[in-house]
Design a protein around this motif. Structure first.
Motif, short mmCIF file in Angstrom:
data_model
loop_
_atom_site.label_atom_id
_atom_site.label_comp_id
_atom_site.label_asym_id
_atom_site.label_seq_id
_atom_site.Cartn_x
_atom_site.Cartn_y
_atom_site.Cartn_z
N PRO A 139 -22.66 -23.61 21.53
CA PRO A 139 -23.97 -23.42 22.17
C PRO A 139 -24.47 -24.64 22.93
N LEU A 140 -23.61 -25.63 23.12
CA LEU A 140 -24.01 -26.84 23.85
C LEU A 140 -23.47 -26.85 25.27
N CYS A 141 -22.22 -26.44 25.45
CA CYS A 141 -21.58 -26.51 26.77
C CYS A 141 -21.40 -25.14 27.41
N ALA A 142 -21.21 -24.11 26.59
CA ALA A 142 -20.72 -22.84 27.12
C ALA A 142 -21.74 -21.71 27.12
N VAL A 143 -22.58 -21.68 26.10
CA VAL A 143 -23.56 -20.59 25.96
C VAL A 143 -24.96 -21.20 26.11
N VAL A 175 -22.80 -16.22 29.78
CA VAL A 175 -23.51 -14.93 29.87
C VAL A 175 -24.35 -14.88 31.13
N ASP A 176 -25.16 -15.90 31.34
CA ASP A 176 -26.10 -15.92 32.46
C ASP A 176 -25.39 -15.91 33.81
N GLY A 216 -22.49 -14.46 34.37
CA GLY A 216 -21.65 -13.28 34.50
C GLY A 216 -20.17 -13.53 34.29
N VAL A 217 -19.83 -14.63 33.62
CA VAL A 217 -18.42 -14.97 33.38
C VAL A 217 -17.83 -14.13 32.26
N LEU A 218 -18.62 -13.88 31.22
CA LEU A 218 -18.12 -13.18 30.04
C LEU A 218 -17.95 -11.69 30.33
N ASN A 219 -16.74 -11.21 30.16
CA ASN A 219 -16.44 -9.79 30.34
C ASN A 219 -17.29 -8.94 29.40
N ARG A 220 -17.79 -7.83 29.87
CA ARG A 220 -18.64 -6.97 29.04
C ARG A 220 -17.90 -6.43 27.82
#
Length: 301
Positions: free
Chosen positions: A74-78, A82-83, A85-89
């Motif tokens: 939750p420091l570098c990636a999240v 999500v915001d 649109g990188v993460l596949n649904r």
């Protein structure tokens, strides 16, 4: 054994593939990732969280999109993946609670740490399917574990109150003055007993080091009962990990949560090189792991 609630079970189903096996890409590392991106400590210090976020975004887009789940920090990636649109649904998201590194007690034991402000409620707010907590355990040294077991119980209670899936991971470690041979000889037992400790704390899904032998894998499966466990890669080379996955699956594992063995030689500060290596090296490795898991899931069906 602690049984998953309906909500936790739904989260678990989402981190698994269609065959019901866990295949999650772990890239919640921070310090370890910096050492892979640069060998010089001065250069490592220049790698910002945003730069790590670039690497984690590429791993998510080009590798984790071929898996059922990704484990991120939750420091570098999240929330970035999500915001933006990188993460596949169709790719579930586990968010790591443990801080990078560890403190050392006066007796030389590793003391686990949490990322400040990250609890079950925050994981849910960040879009997480669930959380992951890692603590260090030395089952042969009860005095080494009180601090870490307290963290483990705290996180399990918190996620239980929020009815949110939590994956529990522990790592063993070599003590100062302990020979590598003595540590290696103890490792199967340490992993088996660390599993028992985690289950006694209420773990419902486990991420475990490979315990070293087929017998130890079978013992873990018997101890865990209905609690599923995934084997982690610990950064060994791909061929070694592939063999470990096969033995673990033969003896009751429910899949893998793997990171460095897949991508450690694929990441680069040059993102064009990084993306090409992830597509041409890391994804084929993942497909080999998926084939092994699929073979044993089919046999068990």
């Amino acid at each position: 054994m602690a049984k998953m609630t309906t909500a936790e079970l739904r989260g678990y189903q989402q981190i698994c593939g269609k065959d019901g096996a866990m295949v999650a890409i772990a890239c919640d590392q921070r310090g370890g990732m910096r050492t892979l991106l640069a060998s010089d400590p001065v250069e490592q210090a220049r790698i910002t969280n945003d730069m790590l976020g670039d690497t984690k975004s590429d791993i998510t887009r080009y590798l984790a999109s071929a898996a059922s789940c990704v484990l991120l920090d939750p420091l570098c990636a999240v929330p970035r993946v999500v915001d933006e649109g990188v993460l596949n649904r169709d790719t579930a998201l586990l968010i790591g609670l443990d801080a990078s590194g560890f403190d050392i007690s006066p007796d030389g034991y590793r003391l686990s740490r949490l990322v400040p402000g990250i609890d079950a409620r925050r994981v849910r707010e960040l879009g997480g399917t669930g959380g992951k907590i890692m603590v260090y355990l030395r089952a042969d040294k009860p005095e080494a574990n009180a601090h870490n077991i307290a963290i483990l119980r705290q996180c399990i209670t918190d996620f239980g109150q929020e009815d949110l899936l939590l994956v529990v991971e522990f790592l063993t470690y070599q003590l100062e003055g302990e020979s590598l041979e003595d540590y290696a000889a103890k490792t199967p037992w340490l992993v088996e007993e660390g599993t028992r400790i985690s289950l006694e704390c209420g773990a419902k899904v486990l991420k475990l080091p490979y315990p070293g032998t087929p017998e130890a894998c079978a013992n873990i499966t018997r101890t865990a009962g209905n609690v599923p466990w995934a084997v982690l890669s610990a950064g060994v080379n791909h061929a070694t990990f592939l063999g470990q996955v096969e033995i673990a699956m033969q003896n009751g594992a429910s899949g893998v949560i793997a990171g460095r063995s897949l991508w450690k030689d694929c990441i680069s500060l040059d993102r064009d090189i990084q993306r090409e290596r992830l597509k041409t090296i890391a994804v084929p490795r993942l497909r080999e792991i998926q084939a092994v898991i699929g073979h044993y899931r089919q046999k068990a069906a």
